[in-house]
Scaffold this motif. Structure first.
Motif, PDB file in Angstrom:
ATOM      1  N   SER A  22      11.732   5.393 -12.689  1.00 34.87           N
ATOM      2  CA  SER A  22      12.469   4.218 -12.225  1.00 34.87           C
ATOM      3  C   SER A  22      11.847   3.694 -10.935  1.00 34.87           C
ATOM      4  CB  SER A  22      13.945   4.561 -11.987  1.00 34.87           C
ATOM      5  OG  SER A  22      14.069   5.576 -11.007  1.00 34.87           O
ATOM      6  N   ASN A  23      12.185   2.463 -10.608  1.00 37.94           N
ATOM      7  CA  ASN A  23      11.712   1.828  -9.370  1.00 37.94           C
ATOM      8  C   ASN A  23      10.185   1.884  -9.252  1.00 37.94           C
ATOM      9  OD1 ASN A  23      12.235   0.397  -6.995  1.00 37.94           O
ATOM     10  ND2 ASN A  23      12.191   2.255  -5.746  1.00 37.94           N
ATOM     11  N   VAL A  24       9.512   1.498 -10.331  1.00 39.22           N
ATOM     12  CA  VAL A  24       8.049   1.504 -10.376  1.00 39.22           C
ATOM     13  C   VAL A  24       7.524   0.159  -9.884  1.00 39.22           C
ATOM     14  CG1 VAL A  24       6.032   1.732 -11.887  1.00 39.22           C
ATOM     15  CG2 VAL A  24       8.082   3.111 -12.310  1.00 39.22           C
ATOM     16  N   HIS A  25       6.418   0.179  -9.143  1.00 43.25           N
ATOM     17  CA  HIS A  25       5.764  -1.041  -8.684  1.00 43.25           C
ATOM     18  C   HIS A  25       4.310  -1.034  -9.149  1.00 43.25           C
ATOM     19  CE1 HIS A  25       9.234  -0.928  -6.000  1.00 43.25           C
ATOM     20  NE2 HIS A  25       9.036  -2.216  -5.773  1.00 43.25           N
ATOM     21  N   PHE A  26       3.817  -2.188  -9.545  1.00 40.08           N
ATOM     22  CA  PHE A  26       2.431  -2.321  -9.986  1.00 40.08           C
ATOM     23  C   PHE A  26       1.609  -2.949  -8.865  1.00 40.08           C
ATOM     24  CE2 PHE A  26      -0.846  -5.157 -11.856  1.00 40.08           C
ATOM     25  CZ  PHE A  26      -1.661  -4.179 -12.417  1.00 40.08           C
TER      26      PHE A  26
END
Length: 271
Positions: free
Chosen positions: A259-263
């Motif tokens: 969860s709460n992944v950023h690219f």
């Protein structure tokens, strides 16, 4: 000089939603380049959406004009697309500023400033509740060049998020300006409700897929939309990740949930 007004641009738009999106594009400075050929009497602009689209506006001797955009919607919809709307608003503002600069006396300039202020009020759009979309990306196996596939699912709402069980129907409702309700609290009213900036960018990405499907025989795209999921290729995934840049999403990678992944297109900072 092109004879143009905000009311005229609104009337040219294929519908009110298209005008609102074009106005949003204009306010977000989506016009990345603009040139004018005095010899050809032609404006050429590039408007940034999910892709860069070229808009041309040809000025006629009587003050009328013709326009063209190379986006897919021109093949389906009657009237100006959102890219043309943004371009025409840009031209209108340019002409208003030119007229103001040519005003000789301080009194004339003051009058033009007052007129410009009240004309700008026409751009104010009354909106209702703002909703958000939460994106989940599922990558079950390594994405190979031609065979790998990823899957998108969505939750939408405001305080409470509901899983969108039929994404194609959800996109159809928005595309055709229909009101809809998902659960008790996610009630979208066309012309009033909006999505936040990131959600709208994701929505634009998905609507382009939907729009292409509507233009081309849908049997060619029957495998893209499957109830609560959208199937995408590696290149389509990269495009989505660029759209989500800076915003969080959920990721299911090889069977593990995050969860709460950023690219980021850069090396991560390690403290």
């Amino acid at each position: 000089m092109i004879q143009i007004s905000r009311t005229g641009i609104r009337n040219l738009a294929s519908n009110d939603t298209v005008y609102a999106r074009g106005l949003q594009y204009y306010k977000e400075n989506r016009i990345v380049s603009a040139t004018y050929s005095n010899a050809a009497k032609q404006y050429r602009m590039v408007v940034k959406g999910n892709y860069n689209y070229s808009v041309t506006v040809d000025e006629q001797e009587d003050g009328s004009f013709d326009y063209n955009c190379n986006c897919p919607s021109r093949l389906k919809d009657q009237g100006a697309c959102k890219h043309v709307v943004a371009a025409l608003l840009f031209i209108l503002k340019y002409q208003e500023r030119t007229l103001m600069s040519e005003s000789k006396s301080p009194e004339e300039r003051k009058v033009m400033q007052v007129i410009d202020y009240f004309l700008a009020q026409e751009d104010t759009i009354m909106v209702g509740e703002t909703f958000q979309l939460d994106v989940t990306i599922n990558i079950p196996t390594i994405l190979k060049k031609d065979t790998g596939r990823a899957f998108i699912s969505l939750h939408g709402g405001s305080n409470r998020k509901y899983k969108i069980q039929t994404i194609k129907k959800f996109l159809s409702n928005i595309y055709y300006n229909e009101n809809f309700a998902i659960g008790k609290e996610f009630r979208f009213i066309h012309g009033e409700s909006t999505f936040d900036k990131t959600s709208q960018a994701v929505l634009d990405y998905l609507l382009e897929l939907y729009e292409i499907q509507e233009i081309i025989d849908s049997t060619h795209f029957s495998k893209i939309f499957s109830k609560s999921e959208v199937t995408i290729t590696k290149n389509m995934l990269i495009k989505l990740l660029d759209t989500l840049h800076g915003s969080s999403f959920s990721l299911a990678l090889y069977g593990k949930a995050y969860s709460n992944v950023h690219f980021l297109r850069e090396n991560p900072k390690i403290s």
